[in-house]
Enzyme design. Structure first.
Site, PDB file in Angstrom:
ATOM      1  N   LYS A  29       0.838  -1.206   0.000  1.00 25.47           N
ATOM      2  CA  LYS A  29       0.000   0.000   0.000  1.00 25.47           C
ATOM      3  C   LYS A  29       0.876   1.260   0.000  1.00 25.47           C
ATOM      4  CE  LYS A  29      -3.855  -2.415   2.197  1.00 25.47           C
ATOM      5  NZ  LYS A  29      -4.513  -2.806   3.465  1.00 25.47           N
ATOM      6  N   GLN A  73      -4.741  -1.573   9.815  1.00 23.35           N
ATOM      7  CA  GLN A  73      -4.518  -2.870   9.171  1.00 23.35           C
ATOM      8  C   GLN A  73      -5.070  -3.981  10.066  1.00 23.35           C
ATOM      9  OE1 GLN A  73      -3.253  -3.323   5.992  1.00 23.35           O
ATOM     10  NE2 GLN A  73      -3.816  -5.470   6.257  1.00 23.35           N
ATOM     11  N   ASP A  96     -11.277   2.744   4.486  1.00 22.28           N
ATOM     12  CA  ASP A  96     -11.545   1.303   4.411  1.00 22.28           C
ATOM     13  C   ASP A  96     -13.053   1.016   4.448  1.00 22.28           C
ATOM     14  OD1 ASP A  96      -9.537  -0.467   3.866  1.00 22.28           O
ATOM     15  OD2 ASP A  96      -8.861  -0.704   5.931  1.00 22.28           O
TER      16      ASP A  96
END
Lengths: 269, 269
Positions: A29, A73, A96
């Site tokens: 990422k 994460q 997200d």
């Protein structure tokens, strides 16, 4: 955007522990951000860190006007309260799309979430760009996780597919799956989907990623999907590979969500 | 609760316009409150009212410590912004469970919504109290409205059924439905579900309510469901009638949610 208003989008990543799949994902990422001209910052915490430390870091990112996307994460170590942590992410920076308000708005007709979760959004993009018809088609989603299976099902339903979610309690998942025009699998079970699971001509999207030891690979392991790729190719009309299928799309959608967020926060259109 | 702490639960209802089904529903809800010892208040607005008037009334109920549940009777007239109005209902008083945070938490695994929407909760209660096994069973939900179809599907999935949502774009809904062990129908189409739609032994819950003119009925009309009741009886193992099936359960769950809310807000266990 940089030329017009002298600002670039910013992404903050919170990484807890040393799970090697998480490390790989975060590395990819960050690399993608660099390539796309998005500023990125990673806050790393040891496995044993206190919840408070993460909350403090999160709050700082929430208030930092140069950060437009915040990504925690997952999975987090067991001792941390994932719900509490995710709920703290500012709704406007939840790239997200895991905040319950975003999920609620994703599930409800006539509502628009600020962000659609990256992996589901990537799957949909693959279908749309490949010209796969979705309206009225039978779709089976294998797996019902909050971060993949559930939002993919909700998204396919928004696009008017007839969606069935198959999960660990489902009886005869093979029979249900082999009636589907579109199969999205996120079970994390290598080689679960054999040719007998698929209807001829089905479109198969493999979101499964399971690390398997491989000393010849760069980091000592490789990722394998849920689908027996070669078998599926012989019966399906399209199959995404692992790696190289959904993974890059997830990252592309993260960049896209971060850019959208920066535009929205700067009022730049 | 009244004896222990001298307080009773309070429900506030916002009713806009003169839709006769809405009037009937609200009348029944208020009557049930009276019977159960729940204080109720109805704020009535004309069809043509301004959004601001409703928002002001809602804000007052949000702040009123004697009100523990707030219900906006849907549907609202076209000119009002349903999303904006529902989002204003305090999360702690959202006894209808329609706030996006409640819907998000209903959809996500491991999360608990503060309130489960009343009709879906009533359907589940009917299944559980009748001893119908849900885990691993095939369930088909017909209709995907935010207030019935969607939350029922989410709730059945939480109870580990394998759920398919059938809707207006679904091809061959009859074939899909006749494979289901549990059918919940909320299409609002009288007599849609014939015996050919049902698997022998299926359990059928009829949430459909369509007003049909009937001069002999008390208010000039009667409500009919989605299911051909007599036909279904001959093949299903259980069928809920309309009226008298899900309707009373919806009201019971509204009282239940309001009581739960009052207990939570008073810290009474």
């Amino acid at each position: 955007m940089k030329e017009s208003i002298g600002k670039v989008p910013g992404l903050a990543v919170i990484l807890v522990g040393q799970r090697r799949d998480s490390l790989t994902y975060v590395r990819n990422k960050i690399k993608a951000c660099e390539e796309a001209g998005i500023k990125s910052v990673v806050a790393e915490f040891p496995d044993s860190c206190a919840e408070e430390d993460i909350m403090t870091s999160l709050s700082k990112f929430n208030e930092d006007p140069s950060v437009h996307g915040i990504l925690v994460q997952l999975p987090l170590p067991e001792h941390l309260d994932e719900e509490k942590i995710l709920n703290l992410v500012s709704l406007e920076k939840d790239v997200d799309g895991f905040h319950p308000i975003n999920m609620g708005n994703l599930s409800m007709r006539g509502r628009e979430p600020l962000f659609v979760p990256c992996t589901p959004k990537g799957c949909l993009e693959l279908l749309l760009r490949s010209g796969v018809e979705i309206v009225g088609k039978k779709a089976v989603v294998i797996g019902r996780s909050n971060i993949v299976g559930l939002p993919i099902a909700l998204l396919l339903q928004r696009h008017h597919a007839t969606v069935t979610i198959v999960h660990a309690c489902t009886k005869n998942p093979e029979r249900i799956t082999c009636e589907a025009d579109i199969v999205v699998t996120a079970a994390g079970v290598p080689s679960l989907i054999r040719s007998s699971w698929l209807k001829p001509g089905a479109v198969v999207i493999d979101v499964g990623t399971c690390p398997v030891e491989d000393p010849s690979a760069e980091y000592g392991y490789r990722l394998v999907g849920d689908v027996c790729y070669e078998e599926a190719l012989s019966i399906a009309s399209a199959v995404t590979p692992v790696p190289g299928g959904v993974g890059p799309m997830t990252i592309a959608m993260l960049l896209c969500n971060t850019l959208d967020s920066a535009k929205r926060l700067y009022g730049f259109t």
